[in-house]
Design a protein around this motif. Sequence first.
Motif, PDB file in Angstrom:
ATOM      1  N   THR A  15       0.839  -1.149   0.107  1.00 42.24           N
ATOM      2  CA  THR A  15      -0.030   0.272  -0.003  1.00 42.24           C
ATOM      3  C   THR A  15       0.699   1.209  -0.021  1.00 42.24           C
ATOM      4  O   THR A  15       0.473   2.377  -0.284  1.00 42.24           O
ATOM      5  CB  THR A  15      -0.840  -0.103   1.222  1.00 42.24           C
ATOM      6  OG1 THR A  15      -0.182   0.072   2.240  1.00 42.24           O
ATOM      7  CG2 THR A  15      -1.975  -1.202   1.192  1.00 42.24           C
ATOM      8  N   GLN A  16       2.096   1.114   0.269  1.00 43.59           N
ATOM      9  CA  GLN A  16       2.900   2.230   0.506  1.00 43.59           C
ATOM     10  C   GLN A  16       2.616   3.348   1.173  1.00 43.59           C
ATOM     11  O   GLN A  16       2.662   4.553   1.129  1.00 43.59           O
ATOM     12  CB  GLN A  16       3.490   2.926  -1.054  1.00 43.59           C
ATOM     13  CG  GLN A  16       3.584   1.665  -1.985  1.00 43.59           C
ATOM     14  CD  GLN A  16       4.880   0.797  -1.778  1.00 43.59           C
ATOM     15  OE1 GLN A  16       5.704   1.042  -1.098  1.00 43.59           O
ATOM     16  NE2 GLN A  16       4.883  -0.322  -2.480  1.00 43.59           N
ATOM     17  N   CYS A  17       1.926   2.936   2.549  1.00 42.38           N
ATOM     18  CA  CYS A  17       1.230   4.090   3.091  1.00 42.38           C
ATOM     19  C   CYS A  17       2.212   4.498   4.134  1.00 42.38           C
ATOM     20  O   CYS A  17       1.750   5.647   4.644  1.00 42.38           O
ATOM     21  CB  CYS A  17      -0.148   3.346   3.796  1.00 42.38           C
ATOM     22  SG  CYS A  17       0.734   2.200   5.383  1.00 42.38           S
ATOM     23  N   ASP A  24       8.643   3.597   2.175  1.00 42.09           N
ATOM     24  CA  ASP A  24       7.814   2.673   1.639  1.00 42.09           C
ATOM     25  C   ASP A  24       7.987   1.221   1.844  1.00 42.09           C
ATOM     26  O   ASP A  24       8.764   0.865   2.735  1.00 42.09           O
ATOM     27  CB  ASP A  24       8.298   2.800   0.011  1.00 42.09           C
ATOM     28  CG  ASP A  24       9.640   2.602  -0.251  1.00 42.09           C
ATOM     29  OD1 ASP A  24      10.413   1.888   0.724  1.00 42.09           O
ATOM     30  OD2 ASP A  24      10.275   2.973  -1.325  1.00 42.09           O
ATOM     31  N   CYS A  25       7.363   0.471   1.194  1.00 44.21           N
ATOM     32  CA  CYS A  25       7.184  -0.961   1.802  1.00 44.21           C
ATOM     33  C   CYS A  25       8.669  -1.575   1.522  1.00 44.21           C
ATOM     34  O   CYS A  25       9.084  -2.316   2.374  1.00 44.21           O
ATOM     35  CB  CYS A  25       6.481  -2.048   0.736  1.00 44.21           C
ATOM     36  SG  CYS A  25       4.583  -1.589   1.232  1.00 44.21           S
ATOM     37  N   THR A 115      -4.939   2.533  -3.056  1.00 45.83           N
ATOM     38  CA  THR A 115      -4.671   1.477  -1.939  1.00 45.83           C
ATOM     39  C   THR A 115      -5.319   2.071  -0.536  1.00 45.83           C
ATOM     40  O   THR A 115      -5.117   1.183   0.191  1.00 45.83           O
ATOM     41  CB  THR A 115      -3.098   1.527  -1.954  1.00 45.83           C
ATOM     42  OG1 THR A 115      -2.627   2.530  -1.367  1.00 45.83           O
ATOM     43  CG2 THR A 115      -2.756   1.138  -3.220  1.00 45.83           C
ATOM     44  N   CYS A 117      -3.979   4.495   1.281  1.00 46.30           N
ATOM     45  CA  CYS A 117      -2.942   4.927   1.984  1.00 46.30           C
ATOM     46  C   CYS A 117      -3.020   5.948   2.798  1.00 46.30           C
ATOM     47  O   CYS A 117      -2.069   6.152   3.745  1.00 46.30           O
ATOM     48  CB  CYS A 117      -1.840   5.026   1.195  1.00 46.30           C
ATOM     49  SG  CYS A 117      -1.700   6.377   0.087  1.00 46.30           S
ATOM     50  N   TYR A 156       3.236   1.906  -8.130  1.00 46.34           N
ATOM     51  CA  TYR A 156       4.383   2.695  -7.299  1.00 46.34           C
ATOM     52  C   TYR A 156       5.656   2.671  -7.965  1.00 46.34           C
ATOM     53  O   TYR A 156       6.263   3.903  -7.960  1.00 46.34           O
ATOM     54  CB  TYR A 156       4.430   1.898  -5.915  1.00 46.34           C
ATOM     55  CG  TYR A 156       5.517   2.480  -5.039  1.00 46.34           C
ATOM     56  CD1 TYR A 156       5.456   3.941  -4.883  1.00 46.34           C
ATOM     57  CD2 TYR A 156       6.696   2.074  -4.606  1.00 46.34           C
ATOM     58  CE1 TYR A 156       6.470   4.542  -3.912  1.00 46.34           C
ATOM     59  CE2 TYR A 156       7.627   2.564  -3.878  1.00 46.34           C
ATOM     60  CZ  TYR A 156       7.444   3.602  -3.505  1.00 46.34           C
ATOM     61  OH  TYR A 156       8.463   4.637  -2.568  1.00 46.34           O
TER      62      TYR A 156
END
Length: 217
Positions: A15-17, A24-25, A115, A117, A156
């Motif tokens: 989700t890169q939230c 980021d992830c 996503t 986020c 992303y």
Amino acid sequence: MNALAARIHEALPQTQCTRCGYPDCAGYAQAVADGAAGINQCPPGGAEGIARLARLTGREALPLDPQFGTEGPRSMALIDEAWCIGCTLCLDACPTDAIVGIHKRMHTVIEAHCTGCELCIPVCPVDCISLEVETPGRSGWAAWSSAQADAALQRYQRHAAHRGRTRRTEEPAPAVTAATAEPQAADTRKRSIIEAALARARAASPQKQQRPPEAQP
């Protein structure tokens, strides 16, 4: 990224939230692999996500650390197009390019690409973005899928590549003597753009100086 970090990265929801405390992830995955972060810092992954990381790392599965948020249903961003001033700040904030629009024109969200986020929420100067629950009764990986995670990661990566090209093309290197003044000048320009957009919005819709009660977040 080493082999363990790569496997951890594949197990994350993408989700890169940034709620885990990393940009980021991929950053979180590397931190977990290095032992610098716990396996219980990803709210979108929830309990199932923690169990996945526990299996990969051999660590004990712990409850989600509340300082990083809580597990809940997936949400989608919605833009009140009547209030959008087209400042484009949310376009830069969205990690998967789920928001489309152009300068000084209203923006909208592509549902399939969002996503949830929430990164667009704090950057909106007119507070016209809200969240709508997309998966009532389902949270974590029960509200998400591997296919969605893969698609989000691809978007992303394209977003990051595009932003990198744009910065190289549009932002000339500052003179050495102006290095400290450049960030301040950029902030001043951004504030001026937002203030001008707000003024135009007020002038165009004087009857909407205040949002109606039902539209308040």
